[in-house]
Design an enzyme around this catalytic site. Structure first.
Site, PDB file in Angstrom:
ATOM      1  N   HIS A   1       0.842  -1.207   0.000  1.00  0.00           N
ATOM      2  CA  HIS A   1       0.000   0.000   0.000  1.00  0.00           C
ATOM      3  C   HIS A   1       0.877   1.257   0.000  1.00  0.00           C
ATOM      4  O   HIS A   1       0.616   2.214  -0.738  1.00  0.00           O
ATOM      5  CB  HIS A   1      -0.874   0.061   1.265  1.00  0.00           C
ATOM      6  CG  HIS A   1      -1.915  -0.981   1.377  1.00  0.00           C
ATOM      7  ND1 HIS A   1      -2.042  -1.774   2.498  1.00  0.00           N
ATOM      8  CD2 HIS A   1      -2.912  -1.362   0.541  1.00  0.00           C
ATOM      9  CE1 HIS A   1      -3.071  -2.584   2.346  1.00  0.00           C
ATOM     10  NE2 HIS A   1      -3.611  -2.362   1.157  1.00  0.00           N
TER      11      HIS A   1
ATOM     12  N   LYS B   1     -18.108  -5.660   8.344  1.00  0.00           N
ATOM     13  CA  LYS B   1     -16.859  -6.348   8.650  1.00  0.00           C
ATOM     14  C   LYS B   1     -16.268  -5.810   9.938  1.00  0.00           C
ATOM     15  O   LYS B   1     -16.273  -4.616  10.184  1.00  0.00           O
ATOM     16  CB  LYS B   1     -15.829  -6.120   7.537  1.00  0.00           C
ATOM     17  CG  LYS B   1     -15.983  -7.001   6.340  1.00  0.00           C
ATOM     18  CD  LYS B   1     -14.805  -6.762   5.416  1.00  0.00           C
ATOM     19  CE  LYS B   1     -14.700  -7.833   4.360  1.00  0.00           C
ATOM     20  NZ  LYS B   1     -13.560  -7.595   3.470  1.00  0.00           N
TER      21      LYS B   1
ATOM     22  N   ARG C   1      -2.071  -6.052  -8.540  1.00  0.00           N
ATOM     23  CA  ARG C   1      -1.091  -7.104  -8.273  1.00  0.00           C
ATOM     24  C   ARG C   1      -1.072  -8.153  -9.373  1.00  0.00           C
ATOM     25  O   ARG C   1      -0.029  -8.707  -9.689  1.00  0.00           O
ATOM     26  CB  ARG C   1      -1.399  -7.794  -6.939  1.00  0.00           C
ATOM     27  CG  ARG C   1      -1.263  -6.863  -5.741  1.00  0.00           C
ATOM     28  CD  ARG C   1      -1.784  -7.523  -4.509  1.00  0.00           C
ATOM     29  NE  ARG C   1      -3.235  -7.675  -4.641  1.00  0.00           N
ATOM     30  CZ  ARG C   1      -4.051  -7.968  -3.655  1.00  0.00           C
ATOM     31  NH1 ARG C   1      -3.587  -8.170  -2.451  1.00  0.00           N
ATOM     32  NH2 ARG C   1      -5.351  -8.071  -3.857  1.00  0.00           N
TER      33      ARG C   1
ATOM     34  N   SER D   1      -3.323  -7.383   3.039  1.00  0.00           N
ATOM     35  CA  SER D   1      -3.486  -7.257   4.495  1.00  0.00           C
ATOM     36  C   SER D   1      -3.998  -8.559   5.093  1.00  0.00           C
ATOM     37  O   SER D   1      -3.550  -8.968   6.169  1.00  0.00           O
ATOM     38  CB  SER D   1      -4.457  -6.122   4.823  1.00  0.00           C
ATOM     39  OG  SER D   1      -3.940  -4.885   4.422  1.00  0.00           O
TER      40      SER D   1
END
Length: 159
Positions: free
Chosen positions: A17, A41, A90, A127
């Site tokens: 990040h 969440k 990614r 993460s």
């Protein structure tokens, strides 16, 4: 003034990040880091803790503002006159999802999305993966800024 936003949950912020935010900070006058609030969440870190950690690790950039948001990212952008979203990619699987989001965001508001290829060093990094490895005692210190690694270690020890 050229503005962009780097959105995410950042639970916690990783070196991947930080690489994207740092690269964006060289391209834009102001980079807003928007920490997503997802009521459904439960994060490992509270939104306020994430904001504090991000502010600490981005302070040297000098042009990064960190705040939370909930709702549509395009509304966040409209309220702050931000014409661009910066997203790190990614893998091809990221592109499939992010392209749909970029097209929707542009269709809703005209906000553009800039895709930045992730540094190959961080191409596997998320993460969620960092938290999982750390939970099982794996060494993730090289994947996080030191202050974030310390906070993660402390938080996992409390569990």
């Amino acid at each position: 003034m050229r503005r962009a936003v780097c959105p995410g949950s950042f639970d916690p912020i990783t070196n991947g990040h930080l690489d994207i935010i740092g690269r964006a900070s060289k391209l834009y006058d102001v980079v807003h880091v928007a920490v997503m609030i997802n009521q459904s969440k439960k994060g490992l870190f509270t939104v306020d803790e994430r904001i504090d950690l991000i502010r600490q690790v981005t302070a040297d950039f000098g042009n990064v503002e960190v705040e939370s948001f909930h709702g549509l990212l395009v509304d966040f952008c409209k309220q702050r006159d931000i014409p661009a979203i910066v997203k790190g990619l990614r893998a091809v699987s990221d592109f499939d999802y992010e392209l749909q989001m970029a097209q929707m965001n542009n269709g809703l508001s005209g906000v553009e999305t800039l895709f930045v290829p992730t540094n190959p060093t961080y191409s596997f990094l998320s993460s969620s993966l960092v938290k999982e490895v750390a939970t099982w005692g794996g060494d993730v210190s090289h994947l996080l800024p030191p202050v974030v690694h310390e906070a993660l270690t402390e938080r996992l020890a409390q569990r």
